[in-house]
Design a protein around this motif. Structure first.
Motif: not given
Ligand SMILES: [Zn+2]
Lengths: 338, 230
Positions: A158, A209, A254, A258
Motif C-alpha cells: 500500500g 491498503y 490499515k 494488513a
C-alpha cells in the motif's frame, strides 16, 4: 578467528549530512548527523541547492567525526554503504561521490542502499527482525506499507496516492501558521486539544491498503476558512488533535488489517513521522491486544541517519550486493527492485 | 610530486595524472553526459593505466568553479574525500584560470568564459604581468554588456576562449570589433594537465573548509536576503 564486519555508511538524501559506523550489522559504533534544519527554517522548507551546498561543506567533517567517535580507522572498515535514492538528486550526489571516492581510495566494496530500506532496518539496530513482517513507513515523502518475507525482499502492498502523511502535516502546520517543520508542532498541540472537529478519513476501496491525505488536508483548510468567514475561531489545539486523529486512525487501522491478512510475526514503524507521539501511542494501544509484536525504534533512529543505512547495507553486503564506480544518485529509486 | 587533477565543473570533464614536471596521463571529454556516472570510472581507469595506487598520490587537485553547481560539487566532493581519507594535500584552482592557460602565449589579454544564462557570463581576465601569466581582473559573474564595456576601455587585443562562445560571439564582435580574437576548437577545452600544473604550485587548502567557488548565492538565499531588507 572471525573478523568483525564494520560498515561505514553515508546518508545525504535530504537535509541531514550523516555518517555512521555499525559493527556486525547491529552494533552502532558511531552515528553522526549534521542537521541543516536551522538553515532551511528561514525558507519554510528544504531548498535543494542550499542542501547540496551544506553537504559539500560538511561531508569530510562528518566522516572524520564518525571515525573518531567509533575509535576505528579505515583499515577496520569492511565496506562502504551509501544511500543511492530516493531523495533530492543534488543532495544524493554528494554522498554517492564521497562514498565512491572513499571506497576507491581504500579498495573497499561499495554497497548501494535504498533510503526506505534504511528506515525499515533502523529497527534491526534495536531488535532482531522476524519474518514475515510488515513495516509502516511514514515520513515527509513517504507513506507506505511494506511486506518483507525475508531479508532484502520488499513488497509495497500500500502507498499514498497523493500526499505523504508528512506533507499533509507540513501543509496543515502552515495553515495554522506554525514554523517549519510542522509535524512536531502539530503533535505537541494535539496533546493539549480534543478531536472535536469532524474531519474525513479516506479509507478508499474496502480491500485497499493505499492511503490518501489530500482530501483531509483540503478539509482542514476549508474548516479554518469557513470558521473565519463566520467570525469564529477554532482552537488550534483542537484542530491539530482532530487532524492528527484522522491521519492516525487510517494508518493504524490499515496496518492492523494488513498484519492480520498477511499473518505477519512483527510490525515495524519506520520513517521520520515515527517520532510522532500520537502515532506511537495509538499503535501501541492497538497492538497490545493483537498477536503481532510491535517494534518502534527510538526517536534518533526514526529521523534520517546513517546507522540505518549501515544496518540495511550490512544485509545487502552479506547478500553480495555491490555497486561499481558508475553508481549514481537515483531520485526515484524503486524499493521493490532492490 | 605525484598528483591527480579532476575537473567536472563544466561540460568538459578532465582527469590528469602528473609526476613532477611530467604529464603522464590525461583524459578529456566534451560531452553532455552525466559527470557523476563517468568521472569515478575515468579516474579508476586512468590510475590503473598508470599502474598507480591512490595511496601513491601526494596531492589531489580540483577545479573549484565557477560552472555548473552540481558538476563542480562532484569533483570537489571526490577531491576532498580522497585528500582527507588518504591524508594528502588538496588544492583548488579556478575553472576560468585553467581555461585561460590555453592562451598563455598570446601577447594581449586572455578572456575565458562560461555562459551563465540570461546574458550573464562567468568570466575573468588573464595576462602576462610581473613576469608571469596571472589574473588581471578577478573572476566574476557579470552581465555581458557591462563586461564588454569594461574590456573595450582596455584598448588591447583580447583572446576569447570557451565552448560557450557561440552564444556570445556576435555581441563580442559588435562591441569590440578588431580588438577581439577567438580561439579555435582545440583551444576551448580546459586541459586537466594545466589544472594539475597550476594546482601543484598552489598552497594546499584546508580540506574540511574547502568549498566550490560558485560566485553567487543560491537563488533562495538571494530572495531571502531581499526579503530581510524590506
Ligand atoms: Zn527519510
Amino acid at each position: 578467528m572471525k573478523q568483525d564486519e564494520m560498515i561505514l555508511a553515508i546518508e545525504t538524501s535530504c537535509d541531514e549530512t550523516a555518517v555512521a559506523l555499525v559493527k556486525n550489522g547491529t552494533e552502532i559504533m558511531a552515528n553522526v548527523v549534521a542537521s541543516q534544519i536551522e538553515s532551511h527554517k528561514r525558507f519554510g522548507g528544504v531548498v535543494p541547492e542550499v542542501a547540496s551546498r551544506h553537504h559539500v561543506e560538511q561531508i569530510t567533517v562528518v566522516m572524520e567525526e564518525a571515525l573518531q567517535m567509533a575509535g576505528v580507522t579505515m583499515d577496520d572498515v569492511t565496506a562502504v554503504a551509501v544511500t543511492e535514492g530516493p531523495g533530492l538528486v543534488g543532495a544524493l550526489l554528494i554522498g554517492v561521490n564521497a562514498a565512491k571516492a572513499l571506497a576507491f581510495a581504500h579498495g573497499l566494496p561499495l554497497v548501494p542502499v535504498h533510503h526506505i530500506a534504511g528506515h525499515i532496518y533502523a529497527n534491526r539496530l534495536i531488535t532482531e527482525m522476524k519474518f514475515p513482517l510488515l513495516a509502516l513507513v511514514v515520513s515527509g515523502g513517504h507513506t507506505e506499507l511494506v511486506l518483507m518475507k525475508e531479508h532484502g525482499s520488499f513488497e509495497v502492498i500500500g502507498e499514498t496516492r497523493d500526499d505523504a502523511a508528512g506533507e499533509a502535516y507540513d501543509k496543515v502546520a502552515r495553515t495554522l501558521n506554525l514554523p517549519y517543520p510542522g509535524g512536531p508542532h502539530i503533535d505537541r498541540l494535539a496533546q493539549d486539544g480534543a478531536p472535536v472537529l469532524n474531519l474525513p478519513r479516506a479509507w478508499l476501496e474496502a480491500d485497499s491498503y493505499d492511503f490518501s491525505f489530500s482530501g483531509l488536508k483540503s478539509a482542514v483548510i476549508n474548516t479554518v476558512h469557513n470558521a473565519a468567514q463566520r467570525g469564529e475561531t477554532i482552537k488550534p489545539e483542537d484542530l491539530a488533535a482532530s487532524f492528527q486523529e484522522s491521519v492516525i486512525d487510517v494508518l493504524v487501522e490499515k496496518t492492523a488489517r494488513a498484519a492480520r491478512e498477511y499473518d505477519v510475526k512483527q510490525v515495524l514503524l519506520a520513517g521520520g513521522v515515527a517520532a510522532n507521539k500520537g502515532l506511537r501511542a495509538a499503535l501501541e494501544a492497538k497492538f497490545s491486544g493483537l498477536p503481532q509484536e510491535l517494534a518502534i525504534p527510538p526517536l534518533y533512529l526514526c529521523t534520517d541517519n546513517a546507522a540505518m543505512i549501515a544496518a540495511a547495507g550490512s544485509i545487502a553486503y552479506q547478500k553480495g550486493k555491490r555497486a561499481d564506480w558508475a553508481l549514481n544518485g537515483v531520485p526515484g529509486l524503486d524499493l521493490e527492485a532492490q | 610530486m605525484k598528483a591527480l587533477a579532476i575537473d567536472t565543473s563544466n561540460l568538459v570533464m578532465g582527469i590528469a595524472v602528473v609526476d613532477g614536471e611530467k604529464v603522464i596521463g590525461e583524459y578529456t571529454t566534451n560531452l553532455k553526459k552525466n559527470h557523476s556516472i563517468r568521472v569515478m570510472p575515468a579516474i579508476h581507469d586512468l590510475m590503473k593505466e598508470m599502474n598507480m595506487k591512490p595511496a601513491e598520490l601526494d596531492r589531489i587537485i580540483t577545479a573549484k568553479g565557477p560552472g555548473s553547481y552540481t558538476g563542480v560539487r562532484i569533483g570537489v566532493t571526490i577531491a576532498k574525500t580522497m585528500a582527507w581519507t588518504l591524508n594528502k594535500d588538496l588544492s583548488g584552482v579556478s575553472s576560468l584560470e585553467v581555461l585561460a592557460q590555453n592562451g598563455k602565449f598570446f601577447s594581449g589579454y586572455v578572456c575565458p568564459l562560461f555562459d551563465a544564462r540570461r546574458t550573464q557570463l562567468y568570466t575573468g581576465l588573464y595576462g602576462f604581468e610581473e613576469d608571469r601569466f596571472q589574473a588581471v581582473k578577478e573572476d566574476r559573474l557579470v552581465l555581458r554588456s557591462n563586461w564588454l564595456d569594461e574590456l573595450k576601455r582596455l584598448e588591447k587585443r583580447i583572446l576569447f576562449l570557451g565552448n560557450d562562445l557561440d552564444l556570445h560571439k556576435k555581441s563580442i564582435l559588435e562591441e569590440l570589433g578588431d580588438q577581439a580574437v577567438f580561439g579555435s576548437a582545440a583551444d576551448h577545452n580546459p586541459r586537466p594537465s594545466e589544472l594539475a600544473r597550476i594546482g601543484i604550485e598552489k598552497e594546499p587548502e584546508s580540506v574540511h573548509h574547502f568549498v566550490p567557488s560558485y560566485l553567487q548565492l543560491a537563488e533562495a538565499e538571494v530572495n531571502w536576503l531581499a526579503g530581510q531588507k524590506k
